[in-house]
Design a protein around this motif. Sequence first.
Motif, PDB file in Angstrom:
ATOM      1  N   ARG A  55      31.993  52.566  43.284  1.00  0.00           N
ATOM      2  CA  ARG A  55      31.594  51.981  42.011  1.00  0.00           C
ATOM      3  C   ARG A  55      30.113  52.165  41.729  1.00  0.00           C
ATOM      4  O   ARG A  55      29.306  52.371  42.637  1.00  0.00           O
TER       5      ARG A  55
ATOM      6  N   GLU B 201      44.386  45.450  31.926  1.00  0.00           N
ATOM      7  CA  GLU B 201      44.149  44.678  33.145  1.00  0.00           C
ATOM      8  C   GLU B 201      44.544  43.219  32.891  1.00  0.00           C
ATOM      9  O   GLU B 201      44.671  42.789  31.738  1.00  0.00           O
TER      10      GLU B 201
ATOM     11  N   HIS C 257      33.787  36.288  36.073  1.00  0.00           N
ATOM     12  CA  HIS C 257      34.577  35.948  37.259  1.00  0.00           C
ATOM     13  C   HIS C 257      34.134  36.788  38.448  1.00  0.00           C
ATOM     14  O   HIS C 257      34.825  36.860  39.452  1.00  0.00           O
ATOM     15  N   HIS C 258      32.996  37.453  38.311  1.00  0.00           N
ATOM     16  CA  HIS C 258      32.442  38.206  39.441  1.00  0.00           C
ATOM     17  C   HIS C 258      31.131  37.597  39.928  1.00  0.00           C
ATOM     18  O   HIS C 258      30.356  38.263  40.593  1.00  0.00           O
TER      19      HIS C 258
ATOM     20  N   THR D 259      45.093  37.551  43.652  1.00  0.00           N
ATOM     21  CA  THR D 259      43.685  37.945  43.785  1.00  0.00           C
ATOM     22  C   THR D 259      42.962  37.624  42.485  1.00  0.00           C
ATOM     23  O   THR D 259      43.515  36.957  41.634  1.00  0.00           O
ATOM     24  N   GLY D 260      41.752  38.108  42.377  1.00  0.00           N
ATOM     25  CA  GLY D 260      40.947  37.585  41.280  1.00  0.00           C
ATOM     26  C   GLY D 260      40.667  38.427  40.050  1.00  0.00           C
ATOM     27  O   GLY D 260      39.774  38.115  39.294  1.00  0.00           O
ATOM     28  N   GLY D 261      41.418  39.492  39.805  1.00  0.00           N
ATOM     29  CA  GLY D 261      41.233  40.176  38.526  1.00  0.00           C
ATOM     30  C   GLY D 261      40.027  41.097  38.471  1.00  0.00           C
ATOM     31  O   GLY D 261      39.015  40.885  39.109  1.00  0.00           O
ATOM     32  N   ASP D 262      40.182  42.144  37.674  1.00  0.00           N
ATOM     33  CA  ASP D 262      39.153  43.169  37.512  1.00  0.00           C
ATOM     34  C   ASP D 262      38.241  42.784  36.356  1.00  0.00           C
ATOM     35  O   ASP D 262      38.435  41.776  35.713  1.00  0.00           O
ATOM     36  N   GLY D 263      37.289  43.674  36.040  1.00  0.00           N
ATOM     37  CA  GLY D 263      36.503  43.423  34.846  1.00  0.00           C
ATOM     38  C   GLY D 263      35.124  43.980  35.004  1.00  0.00           C
ATOM     39  O   GLY D 263      34.229  43.648  34.290  1.00  0.00           O
TER      40      GLY D 263
ATOM     41  N   GLU E 208      37.777  42.330  49.106  1.00  0.00           N
ATOM     42  CA  GLU E 208      38.496  41.076  49.349  1.00  0.00           C
ATOM     43  C   GLU E 208      39.785  41.309  50.136  1.00  0.00           C
ATOM     44  O   GLU E 208      40.169  40.491  50.976  1.00  0.00           O
TER      45      GLU E 208
ATOM     46  N   GLY F 153      32.738  46.880  31.689  1.00  0.00           N
ATOM     47  CA  GLY F 153      33.295  46.123  30.581  1.00  0.00           C
ATOM     48  C   GLY F 153      32.360  45.131  29.922  1.00  0.00           C
ATOM     49  O   GLY F 153      32.398  44.954  28.713  1.00  0.00           O
ATOM     50  N   ARG F 154      31.518  44.474  30.729  1.00  0.00           N
ATOM     51  CA  ARG F 154      31.011  43.223  30.200  1.00  0.00           C
ATOM     52  C   ARG F 154      29.518  43.205  29.865  1.00  0.00           C
ATOM     53  O   ARG F 154      28.754  44.037  30.322  1.00  0.00           O
TER      54      ARG F 154
ATOM     55  N   SER G 138      27.093  45.104  35.249  1.00  0.00           N
ATOM     56  CA  SER G 138      28.503  45.383  34.996  1.00  0.00           C
ATOM     57  C   SER G 138      28.875  46.611  35.809  1.00  0.00           C
ATOM     58  O   SER G 138      28.143  47.601  35.801  1.00  0.00           O
TER      59      SER G 138
ATOM     60  N   PHE H 153      38.337  44.529  44.991  1.00  0.00           N
ATOM     61  CA  PHE H 153      39.709  44.386  45.496  1.00  0.00           C
ATOM     62  C   PHE H 153      39.792  44.848  46.939  1.00  0.00           C
ATOM     63  O   PHE H 153      40.463  44.259  47.770  1.00  0.00           O
TER      64      PHE H 153
ATOM     65  N   ARG I  41      40.745  58.656  37.311  1.00  0.00           N
ATOM     66  CA  ARG I  41      40.871  57.286  36.809  1.00  0.00           C
ATOM     67  C   ARG I  41      39.775  56.983  35.806  1.00  0.00           C
ATOM     68  O   ARG I  41      38.673  57.480  35.947  1.00  0.00           O
TER      69      ARG I  41
END
Lengths: 94, 616
Positions: B81, B320, B455-456, A90-94, B500, B194-195, B97, B497, B189
């Motif tokens: 989220r 991660e 990457h999002h 899959t494509g990773g978190d972030g 997808e 992050g970004r 973000s 996640f 959690r």
Amino acid sequence: MELELRFFATVREAIGASTARREFRTGATVREVLAELESAYPALEGTLLDGEEIAPSITVLRNGTHVVHFDGVETELTDGDRLSITPPVTGGDG
Amino acid sequence: MTETLPPVYGGEILHVHLDSGDTEIEPIDPDDARRFLGGNGFAAKQVAEHVPADADPLGPDNVLAMAVGPMNATPFQSTSRGVLGFVSPMTNGFFDSTFGGTLPRAQKTTGFEVVVLHGRADELSYVRVHEDGAEVETAQELAGLETYETCQAVREREGDGYDTHVLAIGPAGENEVRYACSLHESEIREGVAGRGGNGAVLGSKNVKAIAVTEGSFEPEPVGDLRERSIQQMGRLMADTEMLQEYGTAGLVNPINEMGKLGQRNMQVEQTDPENAEAVSGERLEAEYVTEDTTCANCAVKCGKHVSVEAEGITQAKIPEFESLFGTATLQEVYDIERVIKANDLCDRLGMDTISWGVTVAFARECYEKGLLDDDDSPHLEFGDADGLVELATLTANREGFGDELAEGSFRMAAELEDAERYLYGAKGLEFAAHSARGLKGMSIGYATGTRGGSHHDTRPTLQYDGNHDETTEGTPEFAARSQHFTALGDSLTQCRFVSEGGWGTMVEENYAEAINLATGWDLDVEAVERIGERVYNLERLINAARGVADREADTLPHRVMNEPIPDGPAEGMYCPPEELDSMLEEYYAFRGWNDNGHPTTDTVERLELEDVAEAV
Ligand code: SF4
């Protein structure tokens, strides 16, 4: 012919090893290899193949390249090939 | 045109003026809900309306909009989220973000779909949000505290334990490290936004934390969303097995196996299997993971805690996959305990592990090539694990060489002769782990990403499955439609996640069904994808007005366009300038943008964006 097999994550757990070297019929296809692995490791039964196709829950790489870029499940393997079997990436978190 | 707001929406936007402490409540226009859905879309609209095109991202005219989606706090899976929207001090463009945990769900129950922070507080403060509004609380005693310490201190001050849901910045945010992040510690959690430097934006506003208390609003889906969610459960659990057991760290080995995992600041993209194993999810799981953690309403539970006795670390957040790329493989540091330490420090100090890691790796290559030397810093050899740990603290405190690292790789490169060739990022933001050379969809996706190196925007997931990874054919359209998918998902605020794994990797019928059940609308799948397209175009319009989105800005770094991957399974792959040019041409044509990459008047009209186009 001998293949180098590499297993990751849940596939590794089912097999109980991270790598293996195994003999197969010369020119064996990805399908044949996966079927043989399913019979050799009972914990894998029904997880690698979905009918005649590669199960959606795994990804198969031949020498690091996704087998869809060859002939998919029909890809004929050659002596010394490295076959990596992993859950889908899959494509990773972030 | 929609007349009333569906009862799944709380219905209001809360504006908080940090300088005066005044608040205003604005009703959500039902037509905005239909056009922008929530989360990402709502946050972008706030930025478009309130931030002048020439505003300094670290000045009082920037805003920080914290938004949730329509289905948050409903049975729709993992819409747990929240989104922070702002103008980024890294890219000078719009940025969103996302983060998980329990705060977004709590925010939803206040009835405020968006909380917008304006201006700047006179003194260090935190903002308390509840169903009646908000207060700006002076909190000088929080100065210098780490993120977790801040969450705890605010909870103690509020006196309700984990019923106060806190998002906090660390010293890096206070010091305006450009890629400072924020961290939310919930009972179940951590969530990290992050970004993009949201922590620096909060720091510039003198806001150390946001504390949310649950309210009494209960979103009411019009149809049976619970039943529909249960139907997806089997697929979700089957497709996310790796995440359930290994978290995202499980990606290290397979992606290294493909020869698409950057090492040594991207000079190569594969390491020996033993090195990858040393920092892999399999190893973390076997030796360091102590428990699973989860966001609200999620069965996947991809979060993990790790403990490392030798480092004195107990129950820290697992690094991660993206962080393992930034802080391990890119540095050629395969000492997992030191890597966990560096990551834990980044979380505590409040820094994005991707931008920080890529910036350190860039500096290390500059050192290797003689552009920096030991007088600059003694910690710049690839492979130096202890140096990596040292640099984390120096950066967050902006001490010595850390002050330069705190600016990010692009600003460092501007000060160093011939250093640009070692950059790995776009539009001022360092790339995530998914290879810009080895995945064609990422090449065009990163180049056109609103956020630069995210990457999002375009997702790598389908590419790892052999789609649009090696071919440019149809790839510009794929990249654009994947951007619609992510903008839609972040407007729903559903975890990527879960979306997808359980609902589909592109916008498909499942999403239309769920949105219609939640809202009572009657949207077909095209109309649902158009929401994502609209949000993406809105972001592009904001960035175009700010002068950071055009043909010249839609580019890739030198290495990606000029140096093929030198060896391994992906040997020879890169994206030469002529290939990027032709993909861009196709991409702009698909989008209805002009040759300079700006949405045409027809496109603005087709997407019903005339009012916001005027506002920006
Ligand atoms: S899959 Fe992971 S990140 Fe997503 S909602 Fe579940 S626990 Fe949170």
